[in-house]
Design a protein around this motif. Structure first.
Motif, PDB file in Angstrom:
ATOM      1  N   MET A  45       0.026 143.792 -38.953  1.00 33.79           N
ATOM      2  CA  MET A  45       0.911 143.431 -37.831  1.00 33.79           C
ATOM      3  C   MET A  45       2.341 143.867 -38.121  1.00 33.79           C
ATOM      4  N   ASP A  46       3.164 143.848 -37.059  1.00 32.12           N
ATOM      5  CA  ASP A  46       4.552 144.289 -37.184  1.00 32.12           C
ATOM      6  C   ASP A  46       5.394 143.164 -37.797  1.00 32.12           C
ATOM      7  N   THR A  47       5.339 143.059 -39.109  1.00 34.08           N
ATOM      8  CA  THR A  47       6.121 142.036 -39.799  1.00 34.08           C
ATOM      9  C   THR A  47       6.518 142.582 -41.163  1.00 34.08           C
ATOM     10  N   SER A  48       7.268 141.791 -41.931  1.00 32.69           N
ATOM     11  CA  SER A  48       7.633 142.249 -43.280  1.00 32.69           C
ATOM     12  C   SER A  48       7.665 141.059 -44.230  1.00 32.69           C
ATOM     13  N   ASP A  49       7.394 141.366 -45.488  1.00 32.04           N
ATOM     14  CA  ASP A  49       7.465 140.340 -46.533  1.00 32.04           C
ATOM     15  C   ASP A  49       8.856 139.708 -46.522  1.00 32.04           C
ATOM     16  N   GLU A  50       9.875 140.536 -46.342  1.00 33.80           N
ATOM     17  CA  GLU A  50      11.258 140.059 -46.357  1.00 33.80           C
ATOM     18  C   GLU A  50      11.493 139.040 -45.228  1.00 33.80           C
ATOM     19  N   TRP A  51      11.037 139.372 -44.013  1.00 31.42           N
ATOM     20  CA  TRP A  51      11.233 138.452 -42.873  1.00 31.42           C
ATOM     21  C   TRP A  51      10.521 137.130 -43.144  1.00 31.42           C
ATOM     22  N   ILE A  52       9.287 137.205 -43.580  1.00 34.46           N
ATOM     23  CA  ILE A  52       8.508 135.966 -43.756  1.00 34.46           C
ATOM     24  C   ILE A  52       9.125 135.099 -44.859  1.00 34.46           C
ATOM     25  N   ARG A  53       9.498 135.749 -45.971  1.00 33.27           N
ATOM     26  CA  ARG A  53      10.044 134.966 -47.083  1.00 33.27           C
ATOM     27  C   ARG A  53      11.377 134.320 -46.721  1.00 33.27           C
ATOM     28  N   THR A  54      12.276 135.099 -46.099  1.00 30.48           N
ATOM     29  CA  THR A  54      13.598 134.529 -45.833  1.00 30.48           C
ATOM     30  C   THR A  54      13.561 133.501 -44.701  1.00 30.48           C
ATOM     31  N   ARG A  55      12.686 133.689 -43.688  1.00 26.47           N
ATOM     32  CA  ARG A  55      12.649 132.740 -42.570  1.00 26.47           C
ATOM     33  C   ARG A  55      11.806 131.515 -42.854  1.00 26.47           C
ATOM     34  N   THR A  56      10.841 131.614 -43.777  1.00 32.18           N
ATOM     35  CA  THR A  56       9.895 130.498 -43.952  1.00 32.18           C
ATOM     36  C   THR A  56       9.688 130.055 -45.402  1.00 32.18           C
ATOM     37  N   GLY A  57       9.963 130.919 -46.359  1.00 34.45           N
ATOM     38  CA  GLY A  57       9.672 130.606 -47.766  1.00 34.45           C
ATOM     39  C   GLY A  57       8.245 130.922 -48.176  1.00 34.45           C
ATOM     40  N   ILE A  58       7.445 131.414 -47.223  1.00 37.69           N
ATOM     41  CA  ILE A  58       6.029 131.682 -47.527  1.00 37.69           C
ATOM     42  C   ILE A  58       5.874 133.066 -48.181  1.00 37.69           C
ATOM     43  N   GLU A  59       5.079 133.118 -49.247  1.00 35.76           N
ATOM     44  CA  GLU A  59       4.784 134.397 -49.912  1.00 35.76           C
ATOM     45  C   GLU A  59       3.324 134.780 -49.739  1.00 35.76           C
TER      46      GLU A  59
ATOM     47  N   ARG B 121       2.468 137.700 -34.182  1.00 35.27           N
ATOM     48  CA  ARG B 121       3.222 137.595 -35.446  1.00 35.27           C
ATOM     49  C   ARG B 121       4.076 136.330 -35.513  1.00 35.27           C
ATOM     50  N   ASN B 122       4.364 135.735 -34.335  1.00 34.41           N
ATOM     51  CA  ASN B 122       5.159 134.498 -34.326  1.00 34.41           C
ATOM     52  C   ASN B 122       4.443 133.333 -34.999  1.00 34.41           C
ATOM     53  N   THR B 123       3.127 133.360 -34.996  1.00 37.28           N
ATOM     54  CA  THR B 123       2.379 132.249 -35.593  1.00 37.28           C
ATOM     55  C   THR B 123       1.489 132.680 -36.771  1.00 37.28           C
ATOM     56  N   ALA B 124       0.942 133.887 -36.717  1.00 34.04           N
ATOM     57  CA  ALA B 124      -0.090 134.274 -37.692  1.00 34.04           C
ATOM     58  C   ALA B 124       0.405 134.267 -39.140  1.00 34.04           C
ATOM     59  N   VAL B 125       1.707 134.495 -39.321  1.00 26.38           N
ATOM     60  CA  VAL B 125       2.219 134.590 -40.699  1.00 26.38           C
ATOM     61  C   VAL B 125       2.426 133.206 -41.320  1.00 26.38           C
ATOM     62  N   LEU B 126       2.345 132.149 -40.500  1.00 28.41           N
ATOM     63  CA  LEU B 126       2.791 130.832 -40.971  1.00 28.41           C
ATOM     64  C   LEU B 126       1.714 129.975 -41.630  1.00 28.41           C
ATOM     65  N   PHE B 127       0.459 130.158 -41.194  1.00 25.43           N
ATOM     66  CA  PHE B 127      -0.541 129.127 -41.504  1.00 25.43           C
ATOM     67  C   PHE B 127      -1.541 129.514 -42.584  1.00 25.43           C
ATOM     68  N   GLY B 128      -2.183 128.495 -43.147  1.00 25.97           N
ATOM     69  CA  GLY B 128      -3.192 128.714 -44.176  1.00 25.97           C
ATOM     70  C   GLY B 128      -4.259 127.632 -44.099  1.00 25.97           C
TER      71      GLY B 128
ATOM     72  N   ILE C  78      -6.746 134.970 -51.378  1.00 26.13           N
ATOM     73  CA  ILE C  78      -5.293 134.962 -51.175  1.00 26.13           C
ATOM     74  C   ILE C  78      -4.924 136.094 -50.227  1.00 26.13           C
ATOM     75  N   VAL C  79      -4.155 135.768 -49.201  1.00 25.99           N
ATOM     76  CA  VAL C  79      -3.626 136.809 -48.300  1.00 25.99           C
ATOM     77  C   VAL C  79      -2.106 136.803 -48.470  1.00 25.99           C
ATOM     78  N   THR C  80      -1.559 137.900 -48.972  1.00 26.33           N
ATOM     79  CA  THR C  80      -0.116 137.968 -49.225  1.00 26.33           C
ATOM     80  C   THR C  80       0.620 138.469 -47.977  1.00 26.33           C
ATOM     81  N   ASN C  81       1.948 138.320 -48.009  1.00 26.05           N
ATOM     82  CA  ASN C  81       2.751 138.862 -46.913  1.00 26.05           C
ATOM     83  C   ASN C  81       2.543 140.375 -46.804  1.00 26.05           C
ATOM     84  N   HIS C  82       2.379 141.016 -47.942  1.00 26.12           N
ATOM     85  CA  HIS C  82       2.167 142.478 -47.926  1.00 26.12           C
ATOM     86  C   HIS C  82       0.840 142.826 -47.246  1.00 26.12           C
ATOM     87  N   ASP C  83      -0.165 141.974 -47.424  1.00 24.15           N
ATOM     88  CA  ASP C  83      -1.437 142.197 -46.705  1.00 24.15           C
ATOM     89  C   ASP C  83      -1.197 142.122 -45.193  1.00 24.15           C
ATOM     90  N   LEU C  84      -0.354 141.164 -44.765  1.00 23.08           N
ATOM     91  CA  LEU C  84      -0.096 141.000 -43.321  1.00 23.08           C
ATOM     92  C   LEU C  84       0.710 142.164 -42.755  1.00 23.08           C
TER      93      LEU C  84
END
Ligand code: UT7
Length: 310
Positions: free
Chosen positions: A26-40, A151-158, A16-22
């Motif tokens: 990279m320059d991103t945040s759990d908050e940005w990923i969750r609110t823009r995509t729903g991904i945790e 960061r535009n793509t790396a946070v999205l996929f699994g 499991i790779v969490t948003n906090h791991d990312l």
């Protein structure tokens, strides 16, 4: 005779790779990923596990769930844009590993809509009685084409795999209607060079429009109304896109499958993985009308209205 789903299976890597791991790489945040995509969080396969390994495990589970033998398979269809190599196809690799000696085999390249293309192809063979049992797998190891510096793509996929065995079911069950489509003029918005490259905003606009339209179109073709729908299983790309489709169908929140928070976007695998999870949780019952809908690179789209059961 209708073509329907008679067995299901999935396979998800353990890691499991969490948003906090990312956030750490990279320059991103759990908050940005969750609110823009729903991904945790998302699952990422290890170096020794390739696409065909994930596909194989999902296929074994689906064959067992259907109560058939691999030798009974007539056709293997694998929807993927991340095959182990350009050829032999993942489907041929599966044919060997499963011992599905009489099965024909080919891969389908329709990105995130690939599983819809696979199911609808299977339906044609089954309903003409040319074939009885078809294995359809949606599988991706997207981590191997992800640019971990983008960061535009790396946070999205699994990574992951889902599989179904399709076969003949009674007149009142199975696929009631379908829609497939493609628009090559939008190919520039989502493609692979070395890595996956995406114009997120353009894909977002297309997805919101197309998902809703395809849902309405398959219902019309099936002679059904919005209120006949019991469950929506959308491609799990982004919760905001999924919500738009749900609202278009005027469905309550708990009638839509949601796995994007824990698996991210697994492309061709997302619809079958979500189906498996809803069935395991007992949320889909015999006789339920299910709408499955996906969109992806190509651009491609596909939707199915299906009545669950044998
Ligand atoms: O299976 C099909 C494949 N693809 C999809 O379904 C993707 C469809 N598109 C989407 O889901 C959304 O467009 C995204 C989630 C990709 C992006 O959401 P958005 O609301 O469209 O954001 P945006 O692209 O408009 O970017 C907003 C801001 C930008 O900053 P500026 O230019 O406003 O300063 C981005 O640079 O957010 C920035 N950004 C990020 N910030 C933190 C982009 N990615 C990230 C990130 N972390 N990971």
């Amino acid at each position: 005779m209708n073509a329907g789903i008679i067995g299901i299976g999935k396979c998800l890597p353990e890691k499991i790779v969490t948003n906090h791991d990312l956030e750490k790489i990279m320059d991103t945040s759990d908050e940005w990923i969750r609110t823009r995509t729903g991904i945790e969080e998302r699952r990422i396969a290890d170096q020794d596990t390739d696409t065909s390994d994930l596909a194989y495990q999902a296929a074994v589970n689906a064959i067992e769930n259907a109560g058939i033998n691999a030798e009974q398979l007539d056709l293997i269809l694998v929807a993927t844009v991340t095959p182990d190599r350009p050829f032999p196809s993942v489907s041929c690799m599966l044919q060997e590993r499963l011992g599905a000696k009489k099965a024909a085999a080919m891969d389908i390249s329709a990105a995130c809509a690939g599983f819809m293309y696979g199911m609808i192809t299977a339906k044609q063979f089954i309903e003409t009685s040319a074939y009885k049992y078809v294995l359809v797998v949606g599988v991706e190891k997207l981590s191997k084409i992800t640019n971990w510096e983008d960061r535009n793509t790396a946070v999205l996929f699994g990574d992951g795999a889902g599989a179904v065995i399709m076969g003949p079911v009674s007149e009142e069950r199975g696929i009631l209607a379908f829609e497939l489509g493609a628009d090559g003029t939008g190919g520039k918005h989502l493609y692979q060079d070395e890595y996956l490259i995406m114009n997120g905003r353009e894909v977002f606009k297309f997805a919101v429009r197309q998902m809703g339209e395809s849902c309405i179109n398959v219902l019309e073709k099936a002679g059904l109304k919005k209120e006949d729908v019991d469950f929506l299983v959308p491609h799990q790309a982004n919760i905001r896109i999924m919500e738009a489709a749900r609202q278009r169908l005027e469905l309550p929140e708990d009638k839509m499958s949601k796995t994007v928070h824990k698996y991210g976007n697994t492309s061709a695998a997302s619809i079958p993985i979500s189906m498996v999870e809803e069935l395991e949780a007992g949320r889909i019952k015999d006789g339920d009308v299910i709408v499955m809908v996906g969109f992806g690179g190509g651009l491609t789209w596909g939707a199915i209205a299906l009545r669950w059961g044998l």
